[in-house]
Design an enzyme around this catalytic site. Structure first.
Site, PDB file in Angstrom:
ATOM      1  CB  CYS A   1     -55.236 -33.827  96.798  1.00 18.01           C
ATOM      2  SG  CYS A   1     -54.516 -32.958  95.392  1.00 18.01           S
TER       3      CYS A   1
ATOM      4  CG  HIS B   1     -55.128 -30.259  99.691  1.00 18.02           C
ATOM      5  ND1 HIS B   1     -54.560 -31.425 100.141  1.00 18.02           N
ATOM      6  CD2 HIS B   1     -54.579 -30.035  98.471  1.00 18.02           C
ATOM      7  CE1 HIS B   1     -53.713 -31.893  99.245  1.00 18.02           C
ATOM      8  NE2 HIS B   1     -53.703 -31.066  98.217  1.00 18.02           N
TER       9      HIS B   1
ATOM     10  CD  GLU C   1     -55.998 -31.398 103.457  1.00 16.34           C
ATOM     11  OE1 GLU C   1     -57.137 -31.594 102.989  1.00 16.34           O
ATOM     12  OE2 GLU C   1     -54.955 -31.732 102.866  1.00 16.34           O
TER      13      GLU C   1
HETATM   14  N1  GLN Z   1     -49.816 -35.927  92.757  1.00 17.67           N
HETATM   15  C1  GLN Z   1     -51.111 -35.424  92.464  1.00 17.67           C
HETATM   16  C2  GLN Z   1     -51.065 -34.240  91.515  1.00 17.67           C
HETATM   17  O1  GLN Z   1     -50.069 -33.612  91.363  1.00 17.67           O
HETATM   18  C3  GLN Z   1     -51.848 -35.067  93.736  1.00 17.67           C
HETATM   19  C4  GLN Z   1     -51.251 -33.912  94.465  1.00 17.67           C
HETATM   20  C5  GLN Z   1     -51.712 -33.828  95.895  1.00 17.67           C
HETATM   21  O2  GLN Z   1     -52.193 -34.789  96.474  1.00 17.67           O
HETATM   22  N2  GLN Z   1     -51.515 -32.680  96.525  1.00 17.67           N
HETATM   23  O3  GLN Z   1     -52.071 -33.908  90.912  1.00 17.67           O
END
Ligand code: GLN
Length: 531
Positions: A376, A505, A507
């Site tokens: 992410c 994600h 994970e």
């Molecule tokens: N801050 C970033 C966004 O909002 C990544 C979010 C995250 O890593 N879950 O897109």
């Protein structure tokens, strides 16, 4: 009290029942007023786990999924906030036919309604409902009331299990049962008598203490299950089964025992405990233990995913926590620390703190051909690093950190702009599973072995498609896109053994019996690198 492993006890019990051939699911009830876990800082509350259908839930939902090896849906998670909200909204819609709407019975009734819905939807034989908080406190009383009401109506269908801690004070050196006796009394005053006590402690429970607890807590000694500290949480189902917990539960329900099968589970646990050769992974992040929860709670699913993949190769994961902010001031320290690793992960994150340090670490992985996995934010920052240092876009950034950057390679998603502007923050990110089509001959495609995948998201910002062509022409590989929206979901590099970032994600979907393909291939690359 919190943190003693209620979630693991519930998950393990569920796994045991599943292993006996019964369909089992789990529900988590959190007593706080937040409608979901999405608005809470991970240091305050631990990781925010995202379900397939987009609920931002407590990290225990992740434990349920990992132990049960099944998806748990939004319906299986409730907070006081979400229950109250539903009751109040129903009242506003005249859903109570002009009645006076009250804490009791209307709140517990809403809880029971949801539990029945879960049972129907999951076609479950058993639901394990974990009620958060501590017996005797104000916050979870209405949930205990719901439990009591269910038991009153269907005594043959409801069992209670108390997870309690037995301290061994240092100076005394003796295990104390008194707090558990009081916990049972507190439960009794809520109209509940536990059928089982899970006795958590540093060491196994001895016979005299079992007898004492039995007398004072009104529970058969055989139904007091010893649950000492262990090396791996995945051992817990095996430990519970040593005391034949599954058979005892079925007997109380008057259900015939079926043959159990925890063989694969046992094999996995043995690999987890006995693997000695290491693989060393660094997580470069910022949520490092300053609050009630430590870093390992903030990144729980990432750690578990690393473990699953490492065990798959009979390796013991050695996970190092690296503070991104330090790298902003000290490049030497960074080289020293990152130099010893077999692979680097930059996990999800928000905001500007530590960002430049993470970007530096990613640059180090790119240049030194060290395996890199970006999750992410870790993908977004990899794009920024590439734009700045390979594509020559000086000052490239995400508009999350620098709104006026000349090269907004990561930008707020169109549909997010209005939500943020109106202050509609809770539950409005791009959440849950979306499809992703993979490009042939890429690391991603090879890892997954299929063309289309579904992965879980939680973000507001995205890869800026206006700059996609330029970045691709400079060598960035876009190996996964969403088929409907065209959003970029995976980036990777050629001429690098493993450099890959995902907007989603992965994970969240790793399971101990089935490591996630990307984590598996990442660890494989780390092992080659180590050689
Ligand atoms: N801050 C970033 C966004 O909002 C990544 C979010 C995250 O890593 N879950 O897109």
């Amino acid at each position: 009290m919190s943190g003693i492993g209620k979630g693991i006890a519930a998950s393990s019990t569920a796994r045991i029942l599943k292993s006996k051939g019964y369909r089992t699911t789990c529900v988590k009830i959190d007593p706080y007023l937040n409608v979901d876990a999405g608005t809470m800082n991970p240091i305050e509350h631990g990781e925010v786990f995202v379900t397939e259908d987009g609920m931002e839930a407590d990290q225990d939902i992740g434990n349920y999924e990992r132990f049960l090896d099944e998806d748990i849906l939004a319906l299986n998670y409730m907070t006081s906030g979400s229950v109250y909200l539903a009751v109040i909204e129903r009242e506003r819609a005249l859903g109570y036919d002009g009645k006076c709407v009250q804490m009791v019975p209307h709140i517990p009734e809403e809880v029971i309604r949801r539990l029945n819905l879960v049972a129907r939807k999951a076609k479950a034989d058993f639901i394990l409902v974990e009620i958060g908080g501590t017996a005797g406190e104000y916050e979870n009383l209405l949930f205990l009331e719901a439990a009591r009401m269910m038991h009153l109506k269907h005594p043959e269908n409801v069992l209670f299990m108390l997870v309690s801690y037995l301290p061994i004070p240092d100076k005394i050196g003796e295990m104390k049962t008194k707090p558990t006796q009081h916990a049972v009394r507190a439960l009794n005053s809520a109209g509940i008598q536990p059928d089982f006590i899970i006795a958590r402690s540093r060491v196994p429970l001895d016979e005299p203490r079992k007898q004492k607890l039995s007398v004072f807590c009104n529970v058969h000694p055989g139904d007091i299950i010893s649950a000492p500290d262990i090396d791996s949480i995945y051992q817990v189902p095996l430990n519970f089964e040593k005391e034949r917990l599954g058979a005892k539960i079925l007997k109380k329900f008057g259900i015939k025992e079926r043959k159990k099968d925890l063989k694969d589970w046992g094999k996995m646990v043995r690999r987890a405990i006995f693997s000695k050769k290491e693989v060393t992974i660094g997580i470069v992040g910022k949520y490092f233990g300053t609050g009630k929860f430590t870093l390992s709670d903030s990144y729980l699913s990432v750690i578990e995913a690393i473990k699953h993949a490492a065990w798959h190769f009979s390796r013991k994961p050695n996970i190092l926590w690296l503070d991104a902010e330090v790298y902003e001031k000290s490049p030497n320290r960074m080289k020293e620390e990152l130099g010893t690793l077999d692979g680097i992960i930059v996990p999800g994150g928000f905001g500007s703190r530590g960002v430049e340090g993470k970007i530096k670490a990613i640059g180090f992985a790119r240049k030194n051909k060290k395996p890199y996995l970006g999750l992410c934010y870790g993908m977004q920052l990899a794009v920024i690093e590439f734009a700045r240092n390979v594509a020559g876009m000086k000052g490239a950034h995400s508009t999350e950190v620098n709104r006026r950057t000349k090269y907004p390679v990561i930008d707020l998603m169109a549909e997010q702009k209005e939500k943020v502007f109106k202050g509609k923050i809770g539950g409005t990110m791009r959440l849950g599973a979306y499809a992703c089509r993979l490009k042939e001959n890429t690391i991603a495609r090879r890892s997954y072995g299929v063309r289309t995948i579904h992965e879980r998201h939680r973000h507001r910002y995205e890869f800026n498609s206006n700059l996609q062509k330029v970045l691709e022409s400079k060598g960035l590989v876009i190996s996964g896109v969403n088929p409907e929206s065209g959003l970029v979901e995976i980036v990777e590099l050629k001429n690098h053994p493993f450099f890959l970032g995902t907007q989603f994600h992965p994970e969240f979907k790793s399971r101990p019996l089935e490591p996630h393909p990307l984590f598996r291939e990442f660890i494989k690359a780390c092992l080659s690198y180590r050689k």
